[in-house]
Design a protein around this motif. Structure first.
Motif, short mmCIF file in Angstrom:
data_model
loop_
_atom_site.label_atom_id
_atom_site.label_comp_id
_atom_site.label_asym_id
_atom_site.label_seq_id
_atom_site.Cartn_x
_atom_site.Cartn_y
_atom_site.Cartn_z
N ARG A 110 -7.69 60.13 70.36
CA ARG A 110 -7.67 58.93 70.02
C ARG A 110 -8.23 58.02 71.02
O ARG A 110 -8.60 56.46 70.72
N GLY A 154 -2.73 66.04 68.60
CA GLY A 154 -1.48 66.17 67.64
C GLY A 154 -1.31 66.32 66.53
O GLY A 154 -2.94 65.80 65.93
N GLY A 157 3.09 64.25 63.73
CA GLY A 157 4.33 63.81 64.95
C GLY A 157 4.17 64.17 66.52
O GLY A 157 5.23 63.60 67.28
N LYS A 158 3.40 65.47 66.41
CA LYS A 158 3.56 65.89 67.73
C LYS A 158 3.13 65.26 68.99
O LYS A 158 1.71 64.92 68.43
N LYS A 185 1.84 49.75 70.99
CA LYS A 185 3.12 49.33 70.95
C LYS A 185 3.70 49.54 69.39
O LYS A 185 2.85 49.81 67.95
N LEU A 189 6.77 47.56 60.78
CA LEU A 189 5.62 48.33 59.32
C LEU A 189 6.10 47.71 58.11
O LEU A 189 7.69 47.94 58.12
N GLU A 192 2.98 52.17 54.61
CA GLU A 192 1.80 52.49 55.33
C GLU A 192 0.85 52.93 53.64
O GLU A 192 1.27 53.51 53.03
N GLU A 258 -5.63 56.47 58.20
CA GLU A 258 -4.56 55.52 57.52
C GLU A 258 -4.63 54.64 58.44
O GLU A 258 -4.71 54.03 59.11
N PHE A 260 -1.51 50.94 58.87
CA PHE A 260 -0.15 50.61 58.66
C PHE A 260 -0.40 48.36 58.31
O PHE A 260 -1.26 48.33 58.02
N ASN A 270 -4.14 52.56 61.52
CA ASN A 270 -3.84 54.29 62.65
C ASN A 270 -5.14 55.05 63.07
O ASN A 270 -5.00 55.32 64.28
N GLU A 271 -5.53 55.67 61.71
CA GLU A 271 -5.57 57.06 62.44
C GLU A 271 -6.57 57.83 61.97
O GLU A 271 -6.70 57.22 60.02
P1 ATP Z 1 -0.48 63.24 61.26
O1 ATP Z 1 -0.97 64.44 62.03
O2 ATP Z 1 0.84 63.59 60.48
O3 ATP Z 1 -1.07 62.04 60.36
P2 ATP Z 1 -0.37 62.73 64.55
O4 ATP Z 1 0.86 63.15 64.62
O5 ATP Z 1 -1.27 61.88 63.60
O6 ATP Z 1 1.11 62.59 62.13
P3 ATP Z 1 0.38 59.03 63.87
O7 ATP Z 1 0.00 58.70 62.48
O8 ATP Z 1 -0.31 58.55 64.90
O9 ATP Z 1 0.61 60.92 63.54
O10 ATP Z 1 1.77 59.03 63.70
C1 ATP Z 1 2.84 58.94 62.38
C2 ATP Z 1 3.55 58.52 62.02
O11 ATP Z 1 4.50 57.77 63.34
C3 ATP Z 1 2.95 56.83 61.04
O12 ATP Z 1 2.23 57.52 60.75
C4 ATP Z 1 4.48 56.41 60.97
O13 ATP Z 1 4.95 56.64 59.93
C5 ATP Z 1 4.74 56.39 63.16
N1 ATP Z 1 3.69 55.51 63.58
C6 ATP Z 1 2.67 55.88 64.60
N2 ATP Z 1 2.33 55.03 65.74
C7 ATP Z 1 3.65 53.73 65.19
C8 ATP Z 1 3.62 52.64 65.81
N3 ATP Z 1 2.31 52.96 66.84
N4 ATP Z 1 4.54 52.08 65.29
C9 ATP Z 1 4.94 52.27 64.06
N5 ATP Z 1 4.92 53.58 64.21
C10 ATP Z 1 4.23 54.15 64.33
#
Ligand code: ATP
Ligand code: MG
Length: 389
Positions: A110, A154, A157-158, A185, A189, A192, A258, A260, A270-271
């Motif tokens: 990240r 990750g 969400g893990k 922060k 949202l 997405e 991805e 926001f 996001n990522e």
């Molecule tokens: P995946 O592999 O399923 O994409 P991940 O573990 O890489 O998930 P993220 O994409 O970082 O996780 O976050 C998962 C979800 O949590 C996001 O799609 C969003 O709904 C919520 N989320 C993550 N970061 C934030 C943030 N900074 N503010 C608000 N919601 C968030």
């Protein structure tokens, strides 16, 4: 061996590092076009290994397994971003590999990922790097409430902990094993969305339409793709950002970005995922080229033509939770009732054991109009016990 600029033709063998559902759907797409496949995954029952002509059952870091994959394959791709970049680099010394190890390494971390977004001029959530106790102690108060995310490894969400106040930071970092993290922060949202692009070695880039995604508990639940699901100007900004991110990596393959969208209309990245993505599964049934066919074309150096969506689409993720009846006890979901709804196509990944939160499959729903696709998807959701959206 095929010369480096020429297409790898049907009949050749294509390799995949990783045997999960994304690899399985790549294998299906490759086999449909007459290719043979080789999958490397340590699990003898991996979803992709079960359907591939060759299955090498070793870890990603096993030099003999990697050498066998390279020997069998005209080119190799990956389906899992946590494959060690070193394994991709070792393979690349033996056969063509896409995406390249350097691009996967950025998506795996990240901190590097956010630095890349900044280089491309694409804004992301305000954040701080937390690699040391000193950095933890100087996190700006404006980042709270926030989400502490491990920099590496990750998914779904893990590796994430919500941090309501500065006082909760130390415990959150402890809970994540004091690994290198980023604190983001917590943003308000509005929605997405995500964009899938495919980029060829010659720089040709094509994309699928912008997907609108609903996450529940940090896991993708529903993707909706049809005209009018997002403001047009927003979709165009997301497309431009996704293409800039792929071009900036000199990326070859399928890349998902991805985003926001905040309540004030601003768009933040996001990522990225260096592979086909859960939010692109609708393309199997609602587009003339699926994300897996795009991956195949980039890997085999075949022409990339712009995919066209021919039907409004809704995708429902099928998590293992659906196998557990409310009163306890395990039973398969009511497939026959779901498949009685016109426009539904069921994709299951061949995983033997249902577990809560485990991705078991997805249901693609298409319709003549967005309203029809949504209405059918809501009926299917009700039958399956998925909350309405
Ligand atoms: P995946 O592999 O399923 O994409 P991940 O573990 O890489 O998930 P993220 O994409 O970082 O996780 O976050 C998962 C979800 O949590 C996001 O799609 C969003 O709904 C919520 N989320 C993550 N970061 C934030 C943030 N900074 N503010 C608000 N919601 C968030
Ligand atoms: Mg994500």
């Amino acid at each position: 061996m095929t010369p480096p600029d020429e297409p790898i033709l049907p009949g050749s063998t294509l390799g995949v590092l990783g045997g999960g559902q994304l690899g399985r759907m790549f294998v299906h797409a490759a086999q449909a076009m007459g290719y043979r496949t080789a999958v490397l995954d340590a699990d003898p029952e991996s979803p992709a290994g079960l359907v591939s002509q060759h299955h090498i059952c070793t870890g990603y870091d096993d030099p003999q397994g990697l050498a066998e994959l390279a020997r069998l394959s005209a080119a190799v791709t990956t389906e899992f971003e946590n494959v060690p970049a070193a394994a991709l680099a070792a393979l690349a010394a033996q056969c063509p590999v896409s995406p390249a190890a350097a691009a996967v390494a950025v998506a795996q971390d990240r901190v590097q990922e956010k630095a890349h977004f900044a280089r491309c001029g694409v804004a992301c959530a305000p954040y701080a790097v937390v690699e040391t106790a000193a950095q933890l102690a100087t996190v700006p108060a404006a980042l709270l409430p926030g989400i502490l995310k491990t920099a590496r490894l990750g998914y779904d969400g893990k590796g994430q902990v919500r941090v309501p106040t500065a006082g909760a930071l130390a415990a959150a970092w402890d809970a994540l094993g004091r690994q290198p993290c980023v604190l983001e922060k917590m943003l308000p949202l509005a929605l997405e969305c995500s964009v899938i692009v495919a980029r060829g070695a010659d720089g040709t880039i094509v994309h699928l339409p912008v997907q609108r995604n609903l996450h529940r508990g940090g896991i993708l639940a529903v993707t909706e793709v049809f005209a009018g699901n997002l403001p047009r100007a927003l979709a165009e900004r997301a497309l431009a950002a996704a293409m800039a991110i792929a071009d900036g990596l000199q990326y070859v393959g399928v890349l998902c970005t991805e985003f926001f969208v905040l309540q004030d209309g601003s768009l933040l990245v996001n990522e990225i995922a260096p592979r086909p993505h859960n939010s692109g599964h609708y393309s199997q049934d609602a587009c003339d080229l699926s994300q897996f066919e795009l991956q195949l074309r980039t890997l085999a150096r075949l022409p990339l033509t712009p995919p066209r969506q021919h039907s409004p689409a809704v995708m429902l993720n099928l998590l293992g939770d659906l196998w557990f009846a409310p009163g306890g006890g395990e039973q398969p979901p009511p497939w026959a009732a779901v498949l009685a709804l016109p426009g539904t196509r069921l994709h299951l990944y061949g995983k033997r054991e249902a577990r809560r939160g485990r991705k078991m499959g997805h249901l693609n729903v298409s319709g003549a109009t967005p309203e029809a696709a949504r209405a059918t998807a809501l009926q299917a959701a009700a039958l399956l016990g998925i909350e309405a959206f």
